[in-house]
Scaffold this active site. Structure first.
Site, PDB file in Angstrom:
ATOM      1  N   ARG A  16     -13.990  -3.595  -2.863  1.00 31.83           N
ATOM      2  CA  ARG A  16     -15.254  -3.146  -3.510  1.00 31.83           C
ATOM      3  C   ARG A  16     -14.863  -3.190  -4.956  1.00 31.83           C
ATOM      4  NH1 ARG A  16     -15.611   0.629  -7.302  1.00 31.83           N
ATOM      5  NH2 ARG A  16     -14.271   2.167  -6.317  1.00 31.83           N
ATOM      6  N   ASP A  17     -13.663  -2.210  -5.449  1.00 33.02           N
ATOM      7  CA  ASP A  17     -13.368  -2.294  -6.851  1.00 33.02           C
ATOM      8  C   ASP A  17     -12.789  -3.454  -7.097  1.00 33.02           C
ATOM      9  OD1 ASP A  17     -12.689  -1.264  -9.188  1.00 33.02           O
ATOM     10  OD2 ASP A  17     -11.009   0.179  -8.705  1.00 33.02           O
ATOM     11  N   HIS A 208      -5.246   6.523  -8.677  1.00 33.00           N
ATOM     12  CA  HIS A 208      -5.976   5.495  -8.692  1.00 33.00           C
ATOM     13  C   HIS A 208      -5.504   4.838 -10.336  1.00 33.00           C
ATOM     14  CE1 HIS A 208      -9.635   2.706  -7.649  1.00 33.00           C
ATOM     15  NE2 HIS A 208      -9.323   2.562  -9.029  1.00 33.00           N
ATOM     16  N   HIS A 210      -4.901   1.458 -12.753  1.00 31.04           N
ATOM     17  CA  HIS A 210      -4.933   0.061 -13.371  1.00 31.04           C
ATOM     18  C   HIS A 210      -3.800  -0.425 -13.929  1.00 31.04           C
ATOM     19  CE1 HIS A 210      -9.538  -0.698 -12.215  1.00 31.04           C
ATOM     20  NE2 HIS A 210      -9.216   0.499 -11.773  1.00 31.04           N
ATOM     21  N   CYS A 241     -13.595  -2.844 -14.449  1.00 26.79           N
ATOM     22  CA  CYS A 241     -14.549  -2.029 -14.657  1.00 26.79           C
ATOM     23  C   CYS A 241     -15.633  -2.747 -15.521  1.00 26.79           C
ATOM     24  CB  CYS A 241     -14.436  -0.608 -15.031  1.00 26.79           C
ATOM     25  SG  CYS A 241     -15.913   0.459 -15.482  1.00 26.79           S
ATOM     26  N   ASN A 250      -6.436  -3.434 -10.648  1.00 30.20           N
ATOM     27  CA  ASN A 250      -5.799  -2.345 -10.048  1.00 30.20           C
ATOM     28  C   ASN A 250      -4.288  -2.586  -9.612  1.00 30.20           C
ATOM     29  OD1 ASN A 250      -8.332  -0.262  -8.868  1.00 30.20           O
ATOM     30  ND2 ASN A 250      -8.956  -2.385  -8.494  1.00 30.20           N
TER      31      ASN A 250
END
Length: 309
Positions: A16-17, A208, A210, A241, A250
């Site tokens: 997803r991300d 979370h 990055h 993003c 990430n």
């Protein structure tokens, strides 16, 4: 670090991300193969897609098709991001186990990302969370730009605390704290998490990070020191993003697994098998992925980073 760290949980967000910011769109069949191989490598918490409108994230336009095709395996949980009631209606038609809702800690990034102010976003999320819980689904919360905003700079911690409180009041079981643009430093992470852990149980918080400035792994280590035992990561170090200029991938799952295993913390992840998954995606995307462990493995196997096909 003591034996209590044996409970570290890795949440794999690459499908997803990791893919949402890629110009190359992977086919549903490739995504399904990646999910199967990630599970085969030992990962059990996978965020696989988002039910956002395809116009905004075309890379994830196949959310429903992918969700319906994933293998059902005991002990494996699939999660999808759900932005609003329309997305929830789509998600509820699939066998996805749980959902995630999201907003930013900074007003400007929230408007860029969701097209709403923070206060305007809460009623939308309350409806999604409420209906999800009624349907027996667990819901996770994401708070972006916790450690810095590309538009506003430093984000007041009291703002983060207030947003987390609202999310927990809605009924989310966990809040993931995002360093969306990768600006956090270890001391900053330590101080913010120390304060947040006095407001909320540490076991209900996740990190979370990055890796824009190469600090994701050390920030994860500091999080563990502060009792935050759930960490998000993406295979190969994919990510970014669309509404955070300059944000890169990430924290790489390979790098995180390597660090944890080297610390004597069993992850249950087969690192060579995980690297094979990322190699597959690297070839599909036609570009070198940023995971340092992945690239070192490929180099030892004689596969140069530029030799992608």
């Amino acid at each position: 670090m003591g034996g209590f760290l044996q409970r570290v949980k890795i949440v794999e967000v690459g499908l997803r991300d990791g893919l949402q910011n890629e110009s190359q769109i992977l086919s549903t069949s490739v995504k399904r193969e990646v999910a199967e191989k990630l599970v085969g490598a030992g990962l059990t918490e996978l965020e696989v897609t988002s039910f956002v409108h395809p116009r905004w994230i075309p890379q994830l336009a196949d959310a429903q098709e992918l969700a319906e095709s994933l293998p059902v395996i005991d002990g494996v949980r699939y999660r999808a991001l759900v932005p609003n009631a329309k997305g929830l209606n789509r998600a509820l038609q699939t066998p996805v186990h749980e959902y995630a809702v999201f907003l930013s800690a900074s007003e400007t990034h929230n408007r860029k990302n969701i097209n709403k102010g923070i206060e305007e976003t809460f009623p939308v999320l309350e409806e999604v969370v409420g209906r999800s819980l009624e349907d027996g689904k667990r819901v996770r919360g994401y708070v972006s730009t916790v450690f810095g905003c590309p538009y506003e700079g430093e984000v007041p911690l009291k703002q983060v605390v207030a947003i987390c409180e609202r999310l927990f009041e809605m009924g989310v079981y966990e809040v993931s704290l995002g360093d969306t643009i990768g600006v956090a430093t270890p001391d900053q992470v330590k101080e913010k998490l120390k304060t947040l852990a006095t407001c909320f149980p540490a076991e209900r918080l996740a990190g979370h990070f990055h890796d824009t400035r190469g600090t994701a792994l050390v920030n994860a280590y500091v999080s563990l020191e502060q009792g935050i035992l759930t960490l998000d990561s993406a295979f190969g170090g994919l990510g970014g993003c669309p509404y955070a200029p300059g944000a890169s991938g990430n924290m790489a799952t390979e790098d995180l697994v390597y660090m944890l295993e080297g610390m004597g913390i069993s992850t249950g992840v087969d690192l060579p098998a995980l690297c094979q998954v990322s190699r597959l995606v690297q070839r599909e995307l036609g570009k070198q992925l940023p995971s340092r462990v992945l690239q070192s493995v490929l180099a030892m196997e004689g596969e140069k980073g530029g030799n992608l096909l």
